[in-house]
Design a protein around this motif. Structure first.
Motif, PDB file in Angstrom:
ATOM      1  N   ASP A  42       0.735  -1.049  -0.137  1.00 50.63           N
ATOM      2  CA  ASP A  42      -0.092   0.024   0.015  1.00 50.63           C
ATOM      3  C   ASP A  42       0.982   1.289   0.148  1.00 50.63           C
ATOM      4  OD1 ASP A  42      -2.276  -1.593   0.026  1.00 50.63           O
ATOM      5  OD2 ASP A  42      -2.753  -1.370   2.151  1.00 50.63           O
ATOM      6  N   VAL A  43       1.919   1.314   0.947  1.00 49.23           N
ATOM      7  CA  VAL A  43       2.825   2.448   0.957  1.00 49.23           C
ATOM      8  C   VAL A  43       3.525   2.609  -0.412  1.00 49.23           C
ATOM      9  CG1 VAL A  43       4.904   3.337   1.815  1.00 49.23           C
ATOM     10  CG2 VAL A  43       3.225   2.342   3.319  1.00 49.23           C
ATOM     11  N   TYR A  44       3.963   1.532  -0.937  1.00 51.70           N
ATOM     12  CA  TYR A  44       4.619   1.540  -2.430  1.00 51.70           C
ATOM     13  C   TYR A  44       3.530   2.144  -3.375  1.00 51.70           C
ATOM     14  CZ  TYR A  44       6.920   0.236  -6.622  1.00 51.70           C
ATOM     15  OH  TYR A  44       7.284   0.321  -7.916  1.00 51.70           O
ATOM     16  N   ASP A  45       2.367   1.761  -3.454  1.00 51.15           N
ATOM     17  CA  ASP A  45       1.364   2.017  -4.325  1.00 51.15           C
ATOM     18  C   ASP A  45       1.083   3.654  -4.122  1.00 51.15           C
ATOM     19  OD1 ASP A  45       1.145  -0.448  -5.623  1.00 51.15           O
ATOM     20  OD2 ASP A  45      -0.676  -1.119  -4.415  1.00 51.15           O
ATOM     21  N   ARG A  46       0.902   4.113  -2.844  1.00 47.36           N
ATOM     22  CA  ARG A  46       0.664   5.594  -2.696  1.00 47.36           C
ATOM     23  C   ARG A  46       1.748   6.285  -3.166  1.00 47.36           C
ATOM     24  NH1 ARG A  46      -1.606   5.331   3.623  1.00 47.36           N
ATOM     25  NH2 ARG A  46      -3.217   3.961   2.882  1.00 47.36           N
ATOM     26  N   SER A  47       3.211   5.771  -2.825  1.00 46.89           N
ATOM     27  CA  SER A  47       4.488   6.411  -3.125  1.00 46.89           C
ATOM     28  C   SER A  47       4.558   6.614  -4.749  1.00 46.89           C
ATOM     29  CB  SER A  47       5.620   5.782  -2.630  1.00 46.89           C
ATOM     30  OG  SER A  47       6.841   6.639  -3.136  1.00 46.89           O
ATOM     31  N   LYS A  48       4.310   5.740  -5.301  1.00 49.24           N
ATOM     32  CA  LYS A  48       4.190   5.618  -6.930  1.00 49.24           C
ATOM     33  C   LYS A  48       2.924   6.654  -7.565  1.00 49.24           C
ATOM     34  CE  LYS A  48       6.268   3.555 -10.022  1.00 49.24           C
ATOM     35  NZ  LYS A  48       7.481   3.873 -10.484  1.00 49.24           N
ATOM     36  N   ALA A  49       1.828   6.530  -6.909  1.00 48.83           N
ATOM     37  CA  ALA A  49       0.641   7.719  -7.233  1.00 48.83           C
ATOM     38  C   ALA A  49       1.123   9.273  -6.893  1.00 48.83           C
ATOM     39  CB  ALA A  49      -0.616   7.195  -6.499  1.00 48.83           C
ATOM     40  N   LEU A  50       1.829   9.391  -5.763  1.00 46.49           N
ATOM     41  CA  LEU A  50       2.338  10.709  -5.466  1.00 46.49           C
ATOM     42  C   LEU A  50       3.481  11.031  -6.500  1.00 46.49           C
ATOM     43  CD1 LEU A  50       2.400  10.783  -1.771  1.00 46.49           C
ATOM     44  CD2 LEU A  50       0.824  12.187  -2.903  1.00 46.49           C
ATOM     45  N   GLN A  51       4.314  10.098  -6.801  1.00 47.92           N
ATOM     46  CA  GLN A  51       5.323  10.693  -7.745  1.00 47.92           C
ATOM     47  C   GLN A  51       4.729  10.665  -9.003  1.00 47.92           C
ATOM     48  OE1 GLN A  51       8.008   7.360  -8.444  1.00 47.92           O
ATOM     49  NE2 GLN A  51       9.760   8.561  -9.526  1.00 47.92           N
ATOM     50  N   ASN A  52       4.026  10.037  -9.448  1.00 45.04           N
ATOM     51  CA  ASN A  52       3.219  10.310 -10.862  1.00 45.04           C
ATOM     52  C   ASN A  52       2.711  11.750 -10.800  1.00 45.04           C
ATOM     53  OD1 ASN A  52       4.058   7.833 -11.849  1.00 45.04           O
ATOM     54  ND2 ASN A  52       2.190   6.738 -11.471  1.00 45.04           N
ATOM     55  N   GLN A  53       1.637  12.013  -9.593  1.00 41.10           N
ATOM     56  CA  GLN A  53       1.034  13.274  -9.743  1.00 41.10           C
ATOM     57  C   GLN A  53       1.945  14.308  -9.400  1.00 41.10           C
ATOM     58  OE1 GLN A  53      -2.082  13.705  -9.648  1.00 41.10           O
ATOM     59  NE2 GLN A  53      -1.838  15.932  -9.626  1.00 41.10           N
ATOM     60  N   THR A  54       3.248  14.357  -8.704  1.00 43.60           N
ATOM     61  CA  THR A  54       4.342  15.226  -8.670  1.00 43.60           C
ATOM     62  C   THR A  54       4.923  15.590 -10.296  1.00 43.60           C
ATOM     63  OG1 THR A  54       4.574  14.712  -6.642  1.00 43.60           O
ATOM     64  CG2 THR A  54       6.328  15.809  -7.590  1.00 43.60           C
ATOM     65  N   GLN A  55       5.187  14.412 -10.911  1.00 46.72           N
ATOM     66  CA  GLN A  55       5.653  14.606 -12.178  1.00 46.72           C
ATOM     67  C   GLN A  55       4.754  15.246 -12.961  1.00 46.72           C
ATOM     68  OE1 GLN A  55       8.485  14.143 -13.107  1.00 46.72           O
ATOM     69  NE2 GLN A  55       9.523  12.444 -12.513  1.00 46.72           N
ATOM     70  N   LYS A  56       3.361  15.083 -12.875  1.00 51.32           N
ATOM     71  CA  LYS A  56       2.441  15.569 -13.789  1.00 51.32           C
ATOM     72  C   LYS A  56       2.260  17.105 -13.384  1.00 51.32           C
ATOM     73  CE  LYS A  56      -2.497  15.642 -14.606  1.00 51.32           C
ATOM     74  NZ  LYS A  56      -2.811  16.959 -14.239  1.00 51.32           N
ATOM     75  N   ASN A  57       2.284  17.522 -12.054  1.00 51.30           N
ATOM     76  CA  ASN A  57       2.240  18.682 -11.526  1.00 51.30           C
ATOM     77  C   ASN A  57       3.396  19.710 -11.956  1.00 51.30           C
ATOM     78  OD1 ASN A  57      -0.156  18.541 -10.230  1.00 51.30           O
ATOM     79  ND2 ASN A  57       0.874  18.215  -8.283  1.00 51.30           N
ATOM     80  N   LEU A  58       4.599  19.012 -11.960  1.00 48.93           N
ATOM     81  CA  LEU A  58       5.760  19.686 -12.309  1.00 48.93           C
ATOM     82  C   LEU A  58       5.537  19.921 -13.821  1.00 48.93           C
ATOM     83  CD1 LEU A  58       8.695  20.692 -11.306  1.00 48.93           C
ATOM     84  CD2 LEU A  58       9.530  18.203 -12.383  1.00 48.93           C
TER      85      LEU A  58
END
Length: 117
Positions: A42-58
């Motif tokens: 679950d933590v890995y999935d959340r981390s991956k989702a946050l990373q993807n969202q951060t990349q999109k925001n950037l």
């Protein structure tokens, strides 16, 4: 030759010990390990989702900044052109004023000559 047979037996013995340790570990901690594995997933999935969202925001931020810079560049070019046009107009006006002074000077010279005669 005895050493070769001992060496070949050693990895088998190590594998047996490892499998026994794994079996004991699973008996003692099996339920907790499954829970930890689930939580880590679950933590890995959340981390991956946050990373993807951060990349999109950037990416969105970079695009927005590039657009704003292009707008600023266009505005600066427009202002620069306006200033150049204004400067050219003022220089033309200044030339006209100087030409009028020359004409005035010539007129005054003519008047002076007429007065001397």
């Amino acid at each position: 030759m005895e050493k070769k047979s001992e060496k070949s037996k050693a990895p088998e013995t190590v594998q047996e010990v490892d499998s026994r340790i794994a079996a004991v570990r699973d008996l003692i901690f099996g339920e907790n390990i499954q829970q930890y594995n689930t939580e880590f997933a679950d933590v890995y999935d959340r981390s991956k989702a946050l990373q993807n969202q951060t990349q999109k925001n950037l990416g969105d931020s970079v695009t927005d900044l590039e657009n704003k810079l292009a707008d600023l560049e266009s505005l600066m070019e427009h202002k620069f052109q306006d200033l150049n046009d204004d400067l050219d107009k003022r220089l033309a006006d200044l030339d006209d004023e100087k030409a009028d002074r020359r004409k005035l000077g010539k007129a005054l010279e003519k008047i002076a000559q007429m007065l001397q005669e």
